[in-house]
Design a protein around this motif. Sequence first.
Motif, PDB file in Angstrom:
ATOM      1  N   ARG A   2      34.991  36.991  46.979  1.00 25.64           N
ATOM      2  CA  ARG A   2      35.822  35.807  46.893  1.00 25.64           C
ATOM      3  C   ARG A   2      36.355  35.452  48.270  1.00 25.64           C
ATOM      4  O   ARG A   2      36.532  34.325  48.605  1.00 25.64           O
ATOM      5  CB  ARG A   2      36.975  36.051  45.945  1.00 25.64           C
TER       6      ARG A   2
ATOM      7  N   GLU B  89      27.560  30.417  35.720  1.00 32.03           N
ATOM      8  CA  GLU B  89      28.634  29.759  36.466  1.00 32.03           C
ATOM      9  C   GLU B  89      28.320  29.844  37.951  1.00 32.03           C
ATOM     10  O   GLU B  89      27.867  30.898  38.411  1.00 32.03           O
ATOM     11  CB  GLU B  89      29.988  30.425  36.193  1.00 32.03           C
TER      12      GLU B  89
ATOM     13  N   GLY C  43      32.217  40.812  39.109  1.00 30.34           N
ATOM     14  CA  GLY C  43      32.964  41.792  38.333  1.00 30.34           C
ATOM     15  C   GLY C  43      32.771  41.542  36.851  1.00 30.34           C
ATOM     16  O   GLY C  43      32.366  42.421  36.089  1.00 30.34           O
ATOM     17  N   GLY C  44      33.060  40.303  36.468  1.00 34.45           N
ATOM     18  CA  GLY C  44      32.940  39.967  35.062  1.00 34.45           C
ATOM     19  C   GLY C  44      32.706  38.484  34.898  1.00 34.45           C
ATOM     20  O   GLY C  44      33.011  37.698  35.798  1.00 34.45           O
TER      21      GLY C  44
ATOM     22  N   GLU D 182      33.114  35.442  31.833  1.00 36.68           N
ATOM     23  CA  GLU D 182      33.756  35.180  30.543  1.00 36.68           C
ATOM     24  C   GLU D 182      32.846  34.476  29.552  1.00 36.68           C
ATOM     25  O   GLU D 182      33.261  33.507  28.901  1.00 36.68           O
ATOM     26  CB  GLU D 182      35.015  34.347  30.786  1.00 36.68           C
TER      27      GLU D 182
ATOM     28  N   HIS E 187      41.269  39.991  32.260  1.00 36.73           N
ATOM     29  CA  HIS E 187      40.988  38.723  32.939  1.00 36.73           C
ATOM     30  C   HIS E 187      39.920  37.921  32.172  1.00 36.73           C
ATOM     31  O   HIS E 187      40.124  36.753  31.844  1.00 36.73           O
ATOM     32  CB  HIS E 187      40.530  39.005  34.370  1.00 36.73           C
ATOM     33  N   GLU E 188      38.813  38.564  31.885  1.00 39.31           N
ATOM     34  CA  GLU E 188      37.722  37.833  31.210  1.00 39.31           C
ATOM     35  C   GLU E 188      38.148  37.397  29.807  1.00 39.31           C
ATOM     36  O   GLU E 188      37.809  36.306  29.369  1.00 39.31           O
ATOM     37  CB  GLU E 188      36.440  38.679  31.165  1.00 39.31           C
TER      38      GLU E 188
ATOM     39  N   HIS F 165      40.242  34.272  29.835  1.00 47.88           N
ATOM     40  CA  HIS F 165      39.458  33.036  29.958  1.00 47.88           C
ATOM     41  C   HIS F 165      39.136  32.428  28.589  1.00 47.88           C
ATOM     42  O   HIS F 165      38.766  31.256  28.514  1.00 47.88           O
ATOM     43  CB  HIS F 165      38.138  33.303  30.679  1.00 47.88           C
TER      44      HIS F 165
ATOM     45  N   GLU G 121      40.828  29.685  37.081  1.00 47.54           N
ATOM     46  CA  GLU G 121      41.055  31.045  37.598  1.00 47.54           C
ATOM     47  C   GLU G 121      42.517  31.391  37.860  1.00 47.54           C
ATOM     48  O   GLU G 121      42.933  32.533  37.652  1.00 47.54           O
ATOM     49  CB  GLU G 121      40.216  31.277  38.855  1.00 47.54           C
TER      50      GLU G 121
ATOM     51  N   TYR H 275      42.416  31.722  42.672  1.00 49.27           N
ATOM     52  CA  TYR H 275      42.915  32.858  41.898  1.00 49.27           C
ATOM     53  C   TYR H 275      44.372  33.163  42.259  1.00 49.27           C
ATOM     54  O   TYR H 275      45.250  33.142  41.405  1.00 49.27           O
ATOM     55  CB  TYR H 275      42.087  34.107  42.193  1.00 49.27           C
TER      56      TYR H 275
HETATM   57  N1  BES Z   1      34.553  33.221  36.090  1.00 54.24           N
HETATM   58  C1  BES Z   1      34.661  34.235  37.060  1.00 54.24           C
HETATM   59  C2  BES Z   1      33.388  34.534  37.794  1.00 54.24           C
HETATM   60  C3  BES Z   1      32.756  33.383  38.552  1.00 54.24           C
HETATM   61  C4  BES Z   1      33.483  32.334  39.057  1.00 54.24           C
HETATM   62  C5  BES Z   1      31.391  33.402  38.750  1.00 54.24           C
HETATM   63  C6  BES Z   1      32.845  31.295  39.712  1.00 54.24           C
HETATM   64  C7  BES Z   1      30.769  32.378  39.416  1.00 54.24           C
HETATM   65  C8  BES Z   1      31.495  31.310  39.894  1.00 54.24           C
HETATM   66  C9  BES Z   1      35.204  35.527  36.467  1.00 54.24           C
HETATM   67  O1  BES Z   1      36.128  35.334  35.456  1.00 54.24           O
HETATM   68  C10 BES Z   1      35.944  36.250  37.561  1.00 54.24           C
HETATM   69  O2  BES Z   1      36.884  35.715  38.061  1.00 54.24           O
HETATM   70  N2  BES Z   1      35.506  37.453  37.889  1.00 54.24           N
HETATM   71  C11 BES Z   1      36.137  38.272  38.906  1.00 54.24           C
HETATM   72  C12 BES Z   1      36.943  39.361  38.298  1.00 54.24           C
HETATM   73  C13 BES Z   1      38.372  39.074  38.086  1.00 54.24           C
HETATM   74  C14 BES Z   1      39.097  40.324  37.631  1.00 54.24           C
HETATM   75  C15 BES Z   1      39.094  38.437  39.216  1.00 54.24           C
HETATM   76  C16 BES Z   1      35.056  38.963  39.723  1.00 54.24           C
HETATM   77  O3  BES Z   1      33.903  38.920  39.301  1.00 54.24           O
HETATM   78  O4  BES Z   1      35.387  39.540  40.735  1.00 54.24           O
END
Ligand code: BES
Length: 628
Positions: free
Chosen positions: A3, A163, A290-291, A293, A317-318, A321, A340, A405
């Motif tokens: 991120r 996504e 990480g995950g 949703e 977190h997931e 969502h 987010e 976030y």
């Molecule tokens: N929806 C996101 C993942 C995402 C966002 C994928 C935009 C592609 C484009 C998911 O909910 C997310 O935020 N995952 C985080 C983990 C979370 C605990 C902050 C991750 O994968 O790090």
Amino acid sequence: MFRKYSFLLLPFLLLVACGPGNKPGSSAKTSTVDSTLIDVHTQSNADSVEIKHLDLDILVSMEKKQISGCALWTINNKNKQKELRLDTHDLTIDSAFVDGKKVQVTMGDFVEHLGRALNIPIADNSTQVMVCYTTGKHPRALQWLDPQQTHDKKAPFLYTQSESIYARSWLPCPDGPGIRYTYAARVTVPKGLMALMSAENPQEVNDSNVYHFKMDIPVPAYLMALAVGKVTFKKIDERTGVYAEPGMIDKVRSEFEDVGKMVSTAEQLYGPYRWGRYDVLVLPPGFPIGGMENPRLTFCTPTVIAGDRSLVSLIAHELAHSWSGNLVTNATWNDFWLNEGFTDYFERRIMEAMQGKDYADMLWELGYQDLVVNVNELGGQSKDTWLKLDLIGRDPDDGLTDIPYEKGSHFLKLIEVNVGRERFDKFLNGYFSSHAFKTITTEQFLAYLDSNLLKGDTVLKNKIGINRWVYGPGTPQNCPRADDVRFKKVDHERAQYLNGTAPAQLATKEWSTHEWLHFLRKMPSSLTAEQMKSLDGAFKFTNSGNSEIADLWFIMAVRANYTPAYAAMERFLSSVGRRKFLEPLYAEMMKTKQEDMAHKLYAQYKNNYHPLAQESLDRILELVDKKH
Ligand code: BES
Ligand code: ZN
């Protein structure tokens, strides 16, 4: 972390022919149309042709690494459009039919990031549009794994990551978060494998090799997901369970023991869970994030299986969502913080309810640290640090920084602090129920906030400083901070160590992962290899089974040239595909003039990483122009 690092990748605006006003076919949109509602990341005209339902019939060939089949769209051409336009990326269109009759389609030119529009001629009363297609060689959403690349090493595996705008690389679709439809799917897979989707799912392998899915609640394309592999199911309670490869399933089941309770905790906070079941699928280690949703079935990295349930806030977190994102959806990727930021806030409320305030405060503080570092990296005045993003001509991935976030969740926390928790929770409950299954822009949210919570109270509004947060850079001065009771103790122990106390003498016995992370994060950046050795001797960081701690430690090892950690680091890089871990680690090698090691490791393990992770690592390793 990914991120944080994605900002490095595409820092320049490439204005292409897709901005508001010159979006192909959007001539109906005159200047009276609110430009904040326009989604510049889809070329589809689904805002003019109503898209109701998708029937998908596909064959997954692990041998050819290819999905082929037909997508049948039920539409209502209420505005009498001459064509239906869908998004595609790296798809071959084999044939198309409208109401059963074969038609000739045309493809638009390739637009950077967006792919090619597929134009299908339709009549005023057309209702059924079928497109038969085959996926290409480099679909951005898909990772095809050989058995060797899975946990059990027994069977191939396929999964999607749609996504934000990648669904179009595995099916022709109207690929914008503002376009929702219900779907049903028939998926044929190789013998012995199970198929799972963001829908009603099987719990057992099926002898016919054909799986049927149904998603009766309308969802946007970015929430469409598919996984095919040798997986098995274990129940947690009546409405929750886990899927994973058989060799991992017991560990996974025990790590996620509290997921059932998590769903009821979330419901107590913000209203009923509306999706039926909530299951989690743990993917092979190459999963790039990480995950994700995906409705009814969160996809998640195996790197959260720490053995001590210390990383389960990712599931919170997931799950969150299911309200913020899946129920109330950001209208465009410029409004990504509405997905987010709300979800990070909600995640910490779930964790507070389950683990107590001290615990949640650690999550808040680590998040705040991420925010400060990220603002610094992006540049304090950068427009990419606004909550409202400007992603015209860019890949929405560019917006995937810590800002939506952490700045987003801290903004909500600030409102909570100012109006009181009780009022804020009531407001959020109303927000979720009044906007259920709808999309929302930042501007619509701010208007809703004003009429339902702040009610024109100018003193309160000035105190919060909404515009500074949403349309201004950096971390505003009134950013709330958690009481870091537990971290103060960590700070004390770290100071002792830096003053000469032997590591084994430090009071670390009760520490959770979060305390360890804080302990390491706040070490001086210039630790010597000698200091690294003494810490490693006492705390065995090099062999940590905790992915968060291990990753941070490896970054510190690269910085300090602490070579005893390198073999373990290589093992980590050989299988883990999570961008959040890979990107800063490879970036650190590049920064510290260890490019040769970076290139050697990357060449060796690149194929274990998802295409999206490869795209960003190619840029970090300067294998492609950074602008692209
Ligand atoms: N929806 C996101 C993942 C995402 C966002 C994928 C935009 C592609 C484009 C998911 O909910 C997310 O935020 N995952 C985080 C983990 C979370 C605990 C902050 C991750 O994968 O790090
Ligand atoms: Zn999220």
